[in-house]
Design a protein around this motif. Structure first.
Motif, PDB file in Angstrom:
ATOM      1  N   GLY A 155       0.827  -1.202   0.000  1.00  0.00           N
ATOM      2  CA  GLY A 155       0.000   0.000   0.000  1.00  0.00           C
ATOM      3  C   GLY A 155       0.864   1.255   0.000  1.00  0.00           C
ATOM      4  O   GLY A 155       1.881   1.322   0.702  1.00  0.00           O
ATOM      5  N   THR A 163       5.599   6.342   1.472  1.00  0.00           N
ATOM      6  CA  THR A 163       4.832   5.098   1.373  1.00  0.00           C
ATOM      7  C   THR A 163       4.721   4.631  -0.076  1.00  0.00           C
ATOM      8  O   THR A 163       4.520   3.441  -0.339  1.00  0.00           O
ATOM      9  CB  THR A 163       3.421   5.275   1.961  1.00  0.00           C
ATOM     10  N   VAL A 181       0.107  -0.318  -4.719  1.00  0.00           N
ATOM     11  CA  VAL A 181      -1.225   0.269  -4.875  1.00  0.00           C
ATOM     12  C   VAL A 181      -1.179   1.643  -4.218  1.00  0.00           C
ATOM     13  O   VAL A 181      -1.061   1.758  -2.988  1.00  0.00           O
ATOM     14  CB  VAL A 181      -2.308  -0.603  -4.224  1.00  0.00           C
ATOM     15  N   TYR A 184      -3.510   5.976  -1.062  1.00  0.00           N
ATOM     16  CA  TYR A 184      -4.035   6.014   0.305  1.00  0.00           C
ATOM     17  C   TYR A 184      -3.653   7.345   0.960  1.00  0.00           C
ATOM     18  O   TYR A 184      -2.509   7.798   0.827  1.00  0.00           O
ATOM     19  CB  TYR A 184      -3.493   4.843   1.128  1.00  0.00           C
ATOM     20  N   ILE A 190      -3.616   2.807   5.197  1.00  0.00           N
ATOM     21  CA  ILE A 190      -2.883   1.629   4.712  1.00  0.00           C
ATOM     22  C   ILE A 190      -2.989   0.497   5.716  1.00  0.00           C
ATOM     23  O   ILE A 190      -3.143  -0.679   5.343  1.00  0.00           O
ATOM     24  CB  ILE A 190      -1.411   1.990   4.441  1.00  0.00           C
ATOM     25  N   ALA A 193      -6.218  -1.111   5.250  1.00  0.00           N
ATOM     26  CA  ALA A 193      -6.195  -1.907   4.015  1.00  0.00           C
ATOM     27  C   ALA A 193      -5.490  -3.240   4.228  1.00  0.00           C
ATOM     28  O   ALA A 193      -5.900  -4.268   3.672  1.00  0.00           O
ATOM     29  CB  ALA A 193      -5.515  -1.118   2.903  1.00  0.00           C
ATOM     30  N   GLU A 198      -6.624  -5.962   1.508  1.00  0.00           N
ATOM     31  CA  GLU A 198      -6.484  -5.264   0.228  1.00  0.00           C
ATOM     32  C   GLU A 198      -5.020  -5.228  -0.218  1.00  0.00           C
ATOM     33  O   GLU A 198      -4.727  -5.279  -1.414  1.00  0.00           O
ATOM     34  CB  GLU A 198      -7.005  -3.831   0.343  1.00  0.00           C
ATOM     35  N   VAL A 199      -4.125  -5.068   0.735  1.00  0.00           N
ATOM     36  CA  VAL A 199      -2.688  -5.060   0.465  1.00  0.00           C
ATOM     37  C   VAL A 199      -2.002  -5.978   1.468  1.00  0.00           C
ATOM     38  O   VAL A 199      -2.570  -6.333   2.506  1.00  0.00           O
ATOM     39  CB  VAL A 199      -2.096  -3.635   0.550  1.00  0.00           C
ATOM     40  N   THR A 202       3.328  -2.610   3.962  1.00  0.00           N
ATOM     41  CA  THR A 202       3.713  -1.220   3.736  1.00  0.00           C
ATOM     42  C   THR A 202       5.214  -1.094   3.909  1.00  0.00           C
ATOM     43  O   THR A 202       5.807  -1.800   4.722  1.00  0.00           O
ATOM     44  CB  THR A 202       2.976  -0.267   4.699  1.00  0.00           C
TER      45      THR A 202
END
Length: 339
Positions: A155, A163, A181, A184, A190, A193, A198-199, A202
């Protein structure tokens, strides 16, 4: 006797005369002092902004009321541009934005409308190291070596945010098998997520961010810290490898230094250019008085915030060092961001 009498009168007059006015104290007395934060509430940068606001007024002459103005956008570049071009340069506004943003003009980003060397620098509240954290779930790599072989989704924020930038450097310089992705708003989003699946992780976690936002996740094993990126190597989370251990060429090392060396200025504090000299001196003195204050340091420790200040002289030396990097290295460092 006459001389003695006159001397006594003069001494009496001086004893009852009002103290000489302090123009800096008079200026700040009764004013509101604004701290601009380039990130939304709830993240690591915001934690630094809030603790700054709670304590700084005790140390600045005139003891103004200190308030935080959150100004997120473009990975904190909105705040950087505002401080440089629009904020009052009278000493009533300072701010904080990402250290990566300082490099944007050197990477040729025309949206970065500032020269970092010309800000009125107070210093930095911390020197830090960035980490990659991976959310543990089936099929997700949990070591940096595995991340070269097994694809993971990272993310990221806006293109100027670390990030986004740090995982892109890992991908395009070292060949780590990741997709980023972006978009954010901040680290809190993040984190959500990652929890939703979703991810997978990080790659821009400061030590202080881990301590304030992810401590339970790391302690429970839900998140694994797999690599660290910075000018110094830390052992806070165990024997985590450094990204520089994986550089195969001098060029790779130089490109990564262009991105990761600014982490020495993890929480940079600055005002607009051309703040009056006497007020800037007062701002700096208040800043470093706060950095060694017992009450301030105790609160920082309780909230997991790292305090390791950097002086304005060191900041300026680093900024001039960055501006002297070889042009071909800077071009390749910019290209690695794929923007």
């Amino acid at each position: 006797m006459k001389t003695l009498h006159l001397g006594l009168i003069a001494a009496a007059v001086l004893a009852h005369a009002p103290a000489l006015a302090d123009p800096v104290e008079d200026f700040y007395k009764g004013k509101t002092f604004t701290f601009v934060s380039g990130y939304p509430p709830g993240g690591g940068y915001d934690a630094y902004a809030r603790i700054f606001a709670r304590h700084y007024g005790r140390f600045l002459s005139g003891h103004p009321t200190v308030v935080v103005n959150s100004m997120p956008g473009a990975g904190s570049m909105l705040a950087a541009n505002y401080l440089y071009n629009s904020a009052p340069a009278d000493g009533t506004v300072v701010g904080l934005f990402g250290s990566s943003v300082l490099m944007e003009p050197l990477f040729g980003n025309t949206a970065a409308k500032f020269d970092a060397r010309k800000y009125s620098w107070l210093g930095s509240m911390s020197q830090d190291v960035s980490h990659c954290g991976m959310w543990v779930s089936p099929g997700v790599p949990t070591t940096f070596e595995e991340m070269f072989k097994t694809k993971s989704i990272i993310g990221g924020g806006a293109p100027a945010a670390i990030t986004f930038q740090h995982p892109m450097i890992l991908k395009n310089v070292l060949g780590v098998n990741i997709d980023v992705v972006a978009g954010y708003p901040g680290s809190r989003e993040i984190n959500l997520a990652m929890a939703r699946g979703e991810v997978n992780g990080t790659c821009a976690l400061f030590t202080s961010s881990i301590n304030t936002q992810y401590a339970d996740d790391v302690k429970s094993g839900r998140m694994k810290i797999v690599v660290q990126m910075g000018a110094k190597k830390m052992t806070t989370f165990g024997d985590v490898p450094s990204v520089f251990d994986f550089a195969k060429t001098d060029e790779q090392r130089q490109i990564m230094e262009a991105h990761f060396a600014p982490l020495m200025l993890a929480r940079p504090i600055m005002g607009p250019p051309a703040i009056p000299t006497d007020r800037l001196a007062a701002l700096r003195n208040a800043f470093f008085d706060m950095m060694k204050d017992k009450e301030f340091l105790e609160e920082a420790q309780k909230t997991g915030i790292e305090i390791d200040p950097v002086t304005p002289d060191v900041v300026q030396a680093l900024l001039y060092k960055f501006s002297s990097y070889p042009p071909d290295i800077m071009q390749k460092a910019a290209k690695a961001l794929e923007r």
